[in-house]
Design a protein around this motif. Structure first.
Motif, mmCIF file in Angstrom:
data_model
loop_
_atom_site.group_PDB
_atom_site.id
_atom_site.type_symbol
_atom_site.label_atom_id
_atom_site.label_comp_id
_atom_site.label_asym_id
_atom_site.label_seq_id
_atom_site.Cartn_x
_atom_site.Cartn_y
_atom_site.Cartn_z
ATOM 1 N N PRO A 8 -6.336 9.062 -2.867
ATOM 2 C CA PRO A 8 -7.108 7.939 -2.309
ATOM 3 C C PRO A 8 -7.646 8.286 -0.917
ATOM 4 O O PRO A 8 -6.870 8.632 -0.014
ATOM 5 C CB PRO A 8 -6.091 6.801 -2.254
ATOM 6 C CG PRO A 8 -5.041 7.163 -3.262
ATOM 7 C CD PRO A 8 -4.976 8.661 -3.261
ATOM 8 N N THR A 11 -6.332 6.868 2.434
ATOM 9 C CA THR A 11 -5.000 7.261 2.925
ATOM 10 C C THR A 11 -5.059 8.484 3.836
ATOM 11 O O THR A 11 -4.079 8.770 4.539
ATOM 12 C CB THR A 11 -4.067 7.594 1.751
ATOM 13 O OG1 THR A 11 -4.545 8.775 1.070
ATOM 14 C CG2 THR A 11 -3.995 6.437 0.763
ATOM 15 N N ARG A 40 2.028 2.000 5.079
ATOM 16 C CA ARG A 40 1.656 1.713 3.693
ATOM 17 C C ARG A 40 0.716 2.784 3.127
ATOM 18 O O ARG A 40 0.868 3.216 1.977
ATOM 19 C CB ARG A 40 0.993 0.335 3.605
ATOM 20 C CG ARG A 40 1.969 -0.828 3.693
ATOM 21 C CD ARG A 40 1.303 -2.127 3.307
ATOM 22 N NE ARG A 40 0.220 -2.476 4.225
ATOM 23 C CZ ARG A 40 0.395 -3.141 5.372
ATOM 24 N NH1 ARG A 40 1.627 -3.518 5.742
ATOM 25 N NH2 ARG A 40 -0.635 -3.444 6.136
ATOM 26 N N GLN A 41 -0.244 3.225 3.933
ATOM 27 C CA GLN A 41 -1.186 4.231 3.453
ATOM 28 C C GLN A 41 -0.490 5.566 3.210
ATOM 29 O O GLN A 41 -0.808 6.276 2.246
ATOM 30 C CB GLN A 41 -2.340 4.399 4.439
ATOM 31 C CG GLN A 41 -3.215 3.161 4.575
ATOM 32 C CD GLN A 41 -3.972 2.835 3.307
ATOM 33 O OE1 GLN A 41 -3.816 3.483 2.267
ATOM 34 N NE2 GLN A 41 -4.805 1.813 3.357
ATOM 35 N N GLN A 43 2.660 5.926 2.389
ATOM 36 C CA GLN A 43 3.443 5.745 1.173
ATOM 37 C C GLN A 43 2.550 5.796 -0.073
ATOM 38 O O GLN A 43 2.935 6.368 -1.106
ATOM 39 C CB GLN A 43 4.181 4.410 1.227
ATOM 40 C CG GLN A 43 5.319 4.381 2.243
ATOM 41 C CD GLN A 43 5.948 3.003 2.365
ATOM 42 O OE1 GLN A 43 5.680 2.115 1.562
ATOM 43 N NE2 GLN A 43 6.792 2.830 3.371
ATOM 44 N N ASN A 44 1.343 5.214 0.024
ATOM 45 C CA ASN A 44 0.400 5.271 -1.107
ATOM 46 C C ASN A 44 0.001 6.709 -1.420
ATOM 47 O O ASN A 44 -0.133 7.094 -2.592
ATOM 48 C CB ASN A 44 -0.851 4.446 -0.791
ATOM 49 C CG ASN A 44 -0.576 2.953 -0.796
ATOM 50 O OD1 ASN A 44 0.415 2.499 -1.366
ATOM 51 N ND2 ASN A 44 -1.438 2.181 -0.153
ATOM 52 N N LYS A 47 2.891 8.437 -3.104
ATOM 53 C CA LYS A 47 2.987 7.984 -4.489
ATOM 54 C C LYS A 47 1.923 8.648 -5.352
ATOM 55 O O LYS A 47 2.194 9.093 -6.480
ATOM 56 C CB LYS A 47 2.836 6.467 -4.535
ATOM 57 C CG LYS A 47 2.978 5.872 -5.932
ATOM 58 C CD LYS A 47 2.875 4.350 -5.898
ATOM 59 C CE LYS A 47 2.998 3.757 -7.291
ATOM 60 N NZ LYS A 47 2.878 2.271 -7.261
ATOM 61 N N ALA A 48 0.698 8.777 -4.799
ATOM 62 C CA ALA A 48 -0.386 9.396 -5.563
ATOM 63 C C ALA A 48 -0.120 10.869 -5.818
ATOM 64 O O ALA A 48 -0.464 11.397 -6.890
ATOM 65 C CB ALA A 48 -1.714 9.224 -4.808
#
Length: 307
Positions: A8, A11, A40-41, A43-44, A47-48
């Motif tokens: 993303p 991020t 949050r970014q 962590q995103n 996760k990605a």
């Protein structure tokens, strides 16, 4: 065009800033968002990618080797995008150039040459500050820095060599003449807290100690190099002078180098957060600095061991 392996994009800025600062708090301050938004970014992104990017401890945040590789690629991509945007818009990076410089070099070499910079590069405005050691370009309000290469260059920082460091004892011309003749008697050795090993380095590299300046000689220590060199100009004693810092005093006849200069293996360079050619202001400054640095190699007659 589908890019299933691309993470993303929103991020990447928070991630790169977090790696560079090793701190989500400072990354949030730079990006003008909250700590929670950065967290949050990141962590995103983890996760990605399916892998942790930081080793988290209660009071520290350490990027993994994989995170450092990814951050370097993101930084390079951002530089390319920024350079392309400037080119497409037809605009040059504008505004004053914030330049940090080693304090004594700034006072004794750079500032006296500012009128020449203004005449040769009239469109460039430079805001100067004194500083030494590594530069955190993402945190400090600095566009470029002149530094001695006595520390590792931080990851992602561009360094362009300017001139080599030559060192040697310097003092008033009349004292230099007596030292050459061996009639000076004991002389005061001038030291500086910023380079406490300067005399030892010169002795090791040159292979001898000056007549009258022995281990039993009087000594005086100053906090900064600038003060020790001013004391030498005033006739207090003999200091180890880097050639760049005493060049103008030698030309004016305020100092002399009775034993010449020897290269100490270090040098000065221009540091910048991206290659100079990507910022017209830095490129213009570099061109001028290189011209000025041409005088900072001692002539053969002033080199240690050369008669």
């Amino acid at each position: 065009m589908s890019r299933p392996d691309l993470p993303p994009l929103n991020t990447l800025l928070p991630f790169e800033a977090t790696v560079r600062h090793a701190s989500m708090t400072r990354a949030a301050q730079e990006l003008h968002v909250t700590h929670g938004a950065v967290s949050r970014q990141v962590q995103n992104l983890e996760k990605a990618l399916g892998t942790p990017l930081f080793e988290r401890a209660p009071r520290s945040l350490r990027p993994t080797p994989q995170a450092r590789r990814l951050a370097a690629a993101v930084r390079e991509a951002l530089d390319l995008i920024e350079a392309a945007a400037v080119e497409v818009s037809g605009r040059e990076r504008s505004g004053p150039l914030a330049l940090s410089c080693e304090p004594t070099l700034l006072m004794r070499w750079l500032i006296p040459r500012l009128p020449d910079l203004a005449a040769r590069v009239p469109g460039l405005t430079v805001h100067l500050s004194a500083g030494g050691g590594p530069v955190a370009f993402g945190r400090d309000p600095v566009d470029a820095a002149v530094r001695r290469d006595d520390f590792p260059v931080p990851e992602g920082v561009s360094r362009v060599p300017l001139f080599a460091e030559w060192i040697g004892p310097v003092c008033r011309p009349e004292l230099a003449e007596r030292l050459r003749e061996g009639s000076a008697g004991p002389v005061t050795l001038l030291h500086t807290s910023t380079r406490p090993a300067a005399w030892d380095d010169w002795r090791r590299l040159s292979g001898h100690a000056p007549t009258g300046a022995t281990q039993a000689a009087p000594e005086q220590t100053f906090e900064h190099f600038y003060l020790a060199l001013q004391a030498a100009v005033a006739g207090v004693g003999v200091a180890i002078g880097p050639y760049a810092l005493v060049h103008d005093d030698l030309v004016r006849g305020q100092l002399a180098a009775p034993y010449g200069f020897v290269a100490d293996g270090t040098g000065y360079g221009l540091l910048s957060p991206r290659p100079p050619e990507r910022d017209a202001r830095v490129a213009a400054l570099l061109g001028w600095l290189r011209e000025q640095a041409a005088d900072l190699t001692p002539p053969a007659r002033e080199r240690s061991g050369v008669s």
